[in-house]
Design an enzyme around this catalytic site. Structure first.
Site, PDB file in Angstrom:
ATOM      1  N   LYS A 126       0.865  -1.188   0.000  1.00 26.40           N
ATOM      2  CA  LYS A 126       0.000   0.000   0.000  1.00 26.40           C
ATOM      3  C   LYS A 126       0.891   1.223   0.000  1.00 26.40           C
ATOM      4  CE  LYS A 126      -4.381   1.234   0.259  1.00 26.40           C
ATOM      5  NZ  LYS A 126      -5.578   0.476  -0.193  1.00 26.40           N
ATOM      6  N   ASP A 166      -7.086   4.270  -4.558  1.00 28.59           N
ATOM      7  CA  ASP A 166      -7.754   4.136  -3.260  1.00 28.59           C
ATOM      8  C   ASP A 166      -8.369   5.519  -3.011  1.00 28.59           C
ATOM      9  OD1 ASP A 166      -7.923   2.159  -0.798  1.00 28.59           O
ATOM     10  OD2 ASP A 166      -7.502   4.099   0.103  1.00 28.59           O
TER      11      ASP A 166
HETATM   12  P1  NDP Z   1     -13.049   7.702  -3.010  1.00 31.26           P
HETATM   13  O1  NDP Z   1     -11.965   8.707  -2.785  1.00 31.26           O
HETATM   14  O2  NDP Z   1     -13.595   7.492  -4.361  1.00 31.26           O
HETATM   15  O3  NDP Z   1     -14.284   8.005  -2.036  1.00 31.26           O
HETATM   16  C1  NDP Z   1     -14.116   8.076  -0.670  1.00 31.26           C
HETATM   17  C2  NDP Z   1     -15.431   8.452  -0.029  1.00 31.26           C
HETATM   18  O4  NDP Z   1     -15.306   8.374   1.377  1.00 31.26           O
HETATM   19  C3  NDP Z   1     -15.837   9.890  -0.330  1.00 31.26           C
HETATM   20  O5  NDP Z   1     -17.220   9.988  -0.297  1.00 31.26           O
HETATM   21  C4  NDP Z   1     -15.202  10.636   0.831  1.00 31.26           C
HETATM   22  O6  NDP Z   1     -15.817  11.877   1.109  1.00 31.26           O
HETATM   23  C5  NDP Z   1     -15.407   9.677   1.957  1.00 31.26           C
HETATM   24  N1  NDP Z   1     -14.329   9.845   2.947  1.00 31.26           N
HETATM   25  C6  NDP Z   1     -13.011   9.703   2.746  1.00 31.26           C
HETATM   26  N2  NDP Z   1     -12.318   9.960   3.859  1.00 31.26           N
HETATM   27  C7  NDP Z   1     -13.232  10.268   4.784  1.00 31.26           C
HETATM   28  C8  NDP Z   1     -13.137  10.614   6.137  1.00 31.26           C
HETATM   29  N3  NDP Z   1     -11.954  10.708   6.755  1.00 31.26           N
HETATM   30  N4  NDP Z   1     -14.292  10.844   6.799  1.00 31.26           N
HETATM   31  C9  NDP Z   1     -15.505  10.767   6.172  1.00 31.26           C
HETATM   32  N5  NDP Z   1     -15.644  10.441   4.870  1.00 31.26           N
HETATM   33  C10 NDP Z   1     -14.532  10.189   4.196  1.00 31.26           C
HETATM   34  O7  NDP Z   1     -12.460   6.346  -2.407  1.00 31.26           O
HETATM   35  P2  NDP Z   1     -12.959   4.846  -2.642  1.00 31.26           P
HETATM   36  O8  NDP Z   1     -14.420   4.812  -2.862  1.00 31.26           O
HETATM   37  O9  NDP Z   1     -12.054   4.239  -3.644  1.00 31.26           O
HETATM   38  O10 NDP Z   1     -12.594   4.178  -1.234  1.00 31.26           O
HETATM   39  C11 NDP Z   1     -13.542   4.065  -0.179  1.00 31.26           C
HETATM   40  C12 NDP Z   1     -13.096   2.971   0.787  1.00 31.26           C
HETATM   41  O11 NDP Z   1     -13.012   1.711   0.084  1.00 31.26           O
HETATM   42  C13 NDP Z   1     -11.713   3.163   1.418  1.00 31.26           C
HETATM   43  O12 NDP Z   1     -11.727   2.591   2.724  1.00 31.26           O
HETATM   44  C14 NDP Z   1     -10.804   2.325   0.531  1.00 31.26           C
HETATM   45  O13 NDP Z   1      -9.619   1.926   1.193  1.00 31.26           O
HETATM   46  C15 NDP Z   1     -11.724   1.149   0.246  1.00 31.26           C
HETATM   47  N6  NDP Z   1     -11.405   0.331  -0.920  1.00 31.26           N
HETATM   48  C16 NDP Z   1     -11.302   0.892  -2.172  1.00 31.26           C
HETATM   49  C17 NDP Z   1     -11.039   0.089  -3.259  1.00 31.26           C
HETATM   50  C18 NDP Z   1     -10.999   0.629  -4.643  1.00 31.26           C
HETATM   51  O14 NDP Z   1     -10.833  -0.164  -5.582  1.00 31.26           O
HETATM   52  N7  NDP Z   1     -11.149   1.919  -4.861  1.00 31.26           N
HETATM   53  C19 NDP Z   1     -10.800  -1.358  -3.105  1.00 31.26           C
HETATM   54  C20 NDP Z   1     -11.025  -1.849  -1.764  1.00 31.26           C
HETATM   55  C21 NDP Z   1     -11.286  -1.013  -0.729  1.00 31.26           C
HETATM   56  P3  NDP Z   1     -15.195  13.223   0.505  1.00 31.26           P
HETATM   57  O15 NDP Z   1     -15.597  13.258  -0.924  1.00 31.26           O
HETATM   58  O16 NDP Z   1     -15.769  14.301   1.330  1.00 31.26           O
HETATM   59  O17 NDP Z   1     -13.701  13.093   0.691  1.00 31.26           O
HETATM   60  O1  2IT Z   2      -7.876  -1.504  -0.754  1.00 33.20           O
HETATM   61  C1  2IT Z   2      -7.794  -2.023  -1.891  1.00 33.20           C
HETATM   62  O2  2IT Z   2      -7.910  -3.239  -2.062  1.00 33.20           O
HETATM   63  C2  2IT Z   2      -7.611  -1.135  -3.039  1.00 33.20           C
HETATM   64  N1  2IT Z   2      -7.585   0.084  -2.862  1.00 33.20           N
HETATM   65  C3  2IT Z   2      -7.441  -1.708  -4.423  1.00 33.20           C
HETATM   66  C4  2IT Z   2      -6.043  -2.225  -4.609  1.00 33.20           C
HETATM   67  C5  2IT Z   2      -5.694  -2.651  -6.005  1.00 33.20           C
HETATM   68  O3  2IT Z   2      -4.510  -2.952  -6.192  1.00 33.20           O
HETATM   69  O4  2IT Z   2      -6.551  -2.708  -6.897  1.00 33.20           O
END
Ligand code: NDP
Ligand code: 2IT
Length: 447
Positions: A126, A166
């Site tokens: 990461k 992420d």
């Molecule tokens: P994005 O940046 O697309 O979206 C994040 C969302 O969460 C936004 O709505 C954001 O609000 C909100 N957010 C972020 N930080 C905070 C905080 N500190 N407090 C409150 N709200 C918050 O990210 P993703 O959708 O990609 O990721 C969301 C979650 O999923 C994370 O935990 C990530 O690690 C996990 N994840 C993502 C993967 C991926 O493929 N993208 C894979 C597996 C897990 P705002 O717009 O106001 O910042």
């Molecule tokens: O938390 C996660 O699994 C991710 N943000 C996606 C990682 C990846 O390599 O696609």
């Protein structure tokens, strides 16, 4: 608790006392490994747990760049190369002002087990930066990404370490970083996943985490003899994972009743689908606006500074924003409002106290490392397509993703059964994932 496990945890807490999220993640995993550690003494004899909690390599570096006014800005960049026993390091990059080494170590540690569950050959890693993309121009984001990659490129490669997105890192950021990598190295290779569809990206990768989370949740519902039809589903976040989880819930006949962002939550009990869902996609992905604008546009209630838990009744909760976004009280509010299923789209969104509330109230609880593994699994499929110089059709990728999620659910349920805690997906996920990585480490000697 088993003495070996508690001594490993105690030492870890002494050594890294300030890395709260990392210690939380390590404790959750190690606690559930007790039955495996007791059944198979070879793991203790070979100090597998001590080796597992120490990253193979941590790189941290300065990221200087110039903003639009010509002022020099300085951020910190990191890459945690945690474990490569079963494949090249693989995992996302997070750009958010809250990022520090402890948060990235928690995410890298979780990634080891998540990637193992996918059944694909990927190690755990990461990275990211304390850079805040919010409020920055495209030009500033590009300047930052180019500077970040100028250092990161020394440490990564298609067969070494393959980052992805992420929080705060989506298609735009991956594009700028890929461009800079290619320019410096003069190789066009699958060094990042989540790439654009016309330059090596996989169909369904943008959708994969959200879709995968709902496929897993669907298996949880099926195990209790039900499905998404007519269910009220509470979703937090409104980013990549939340958006596509909502789309899939709608497709399966559920009603999405909430979204949130870091400033507040909206509740829409009529359901967020069709043009309302399209509005969120445009708001968040193009306009980069706040979720409050949804409430203004559709005349629903906005809760400033609140997370959605407990704001209305829901059968299923899909936390899809960030770590520790469900407290003990919020978990209790979900239970009191009739929630029977929680599936974590985000990484570690439930505090340990919240998890206890769910488990003691017989809520079916799917932990992030299993539920959200569809994102990285599809990244693995993107790596395969890049190696073959082919692009699969979206139905083909989606079918593979679906099969992977069904298999992860099965592996978690079976391991939970085999080690005496039927229905406990936390133990099942940790045990199934650990055994594969630990045995690979044993095979490869003391490295
Ligand atoms: P994005 O940046 O697309 O979206 C994040 C969302 O969460 C936004 O709505 C954001 O609000 C909100 N957010 C972020 N930080 C905070 C905080 N500190 N407090 C409150 N709200 C918050 O990210 P993703 O959708 O990609 O990721 C969301 C979650 O999923 C994370 O935990 C990530 O690690 C996990 N994840 C993502 C993967 C991926 O493929 N993208 C894979 C597996 C897990 P705002 O717009 O106001 O910042
Ligand atoms: O938390 C996660 O699994 C991710 N943000 C996606 C990682 C990846 O390599 O696609």
């Amino acid at each position: 608790m088993n003495q070996y496990i508690s001594s490993v945890l105690e030492n870890l807490k002494k050594k890294y006392f300030w890395e709260k999220e990392f210690l939380q993640a390590a404790e959750e995993v190690l606690e559930s490994l007790e039955p495996v550690i007791e059944r198979e003494p070879k793991f203790q004899a070979n100090r597998i747990l001590e080796r597992l909690v120490e990253p193979e390599r941590v790189v941290s570096f300065r990221v200087p760049w110039k903003d639009d006014r010509g002022t020099v800005q300085v951020n910190t960049g990191w890459r945690i190369e945690f474990n490569s026993a079963i494949g090249p390091y693989k995992g996302g990059l997070r750009f958010h002002p809250s990022v520090n080494q402890g948060i990235l170590k928690f995410l890298g540690f979780e990634q080891i087990f998540k990637n193992s569950l996918t059944g694909l050959p990927m190690g755990g890693g990461k990275g990211g930066s304390d850079f805040d993309p919010k409020g920055k121009s495209d030009n500033e984001v590009m300047a930052f990404c180019q500077s970040f990659m100028t250092e990161l490129q020394r440490h990564i490669g298609a067969d070494t370490d393959v980052p992805a997105g992420d929080i705060g890192v989506g298609g735009r950021e991956i594009g700028y970083m890929f461009g800079q990598y290619k320019r410096i190295k003069n190789v066009f290779e699958g060094v990042l996943t989540g790439k654009g569809l016309n330059w090596g990206g996989s169909l369904i990768r943008p959708e994969a985490t959200g879709y995968g989370a709902v496929y897993f949740a669907h298996e949880m519902l099926k195990a209790k003899g039900t499905d998404f039809k007519g269910k009220k589903v509470m979703i937090s976040g409104s980013g990549n994972v939340a958006q596509y989880a909502a789309q899939k819930v709608n497709e399966l006949g559920g009603t999405v009743v909430s979204f949130s962002d870091s400033t507040g939550s909206i509740i829409d009990e009529d359901g967020i689908s069709g043009e309302k869902w399209e509005f969120v996609m445009d708001l968040k992905n193009n306009k980069r606006g706040r979720i409050k604008e949804y409430a203004d546009k559709f005349g629903v209630k906005y809760y400033e500074g609140k997370r959605p838990w407990g704001l209305c009744k829901a059968d299923v909760a899909l936390p899809c924003a960030t770590q520790n976004e469900i407290s003990e009280e919020e978990a209790q509010a979900l239970v009191d409002n009739g929630c029977l299923f929680v599936a974590e789209g985000a990484n570690m969104p439930s505090t340990p106290e919240a998890v206890s509330v769910f488990l003691s109230n017989k809520v079916a609880f799917g932990p992030g490392k299993a539920v959200n593994a569809g994102g990285v699994a599809t990244s693995g499929l993107e790596m395969s397509q890049n190696s073959m110089r082919l692009q699969w059709a979206s139905e083909e990728v989606d079918t593979k993703l679906h099969n992977i999620m069904v298999n992860i659910h099965k592996a978690c349920a079976e391991a939970a059964d085999e080690y005496g805690t039927p229905g406990n997906y936390v133990n099942g996920a940790n045990i199934a994932a650990f055994k594969k990585v630990a045995n690979a480490m044993l095979d490869q000697g003391i490295v």
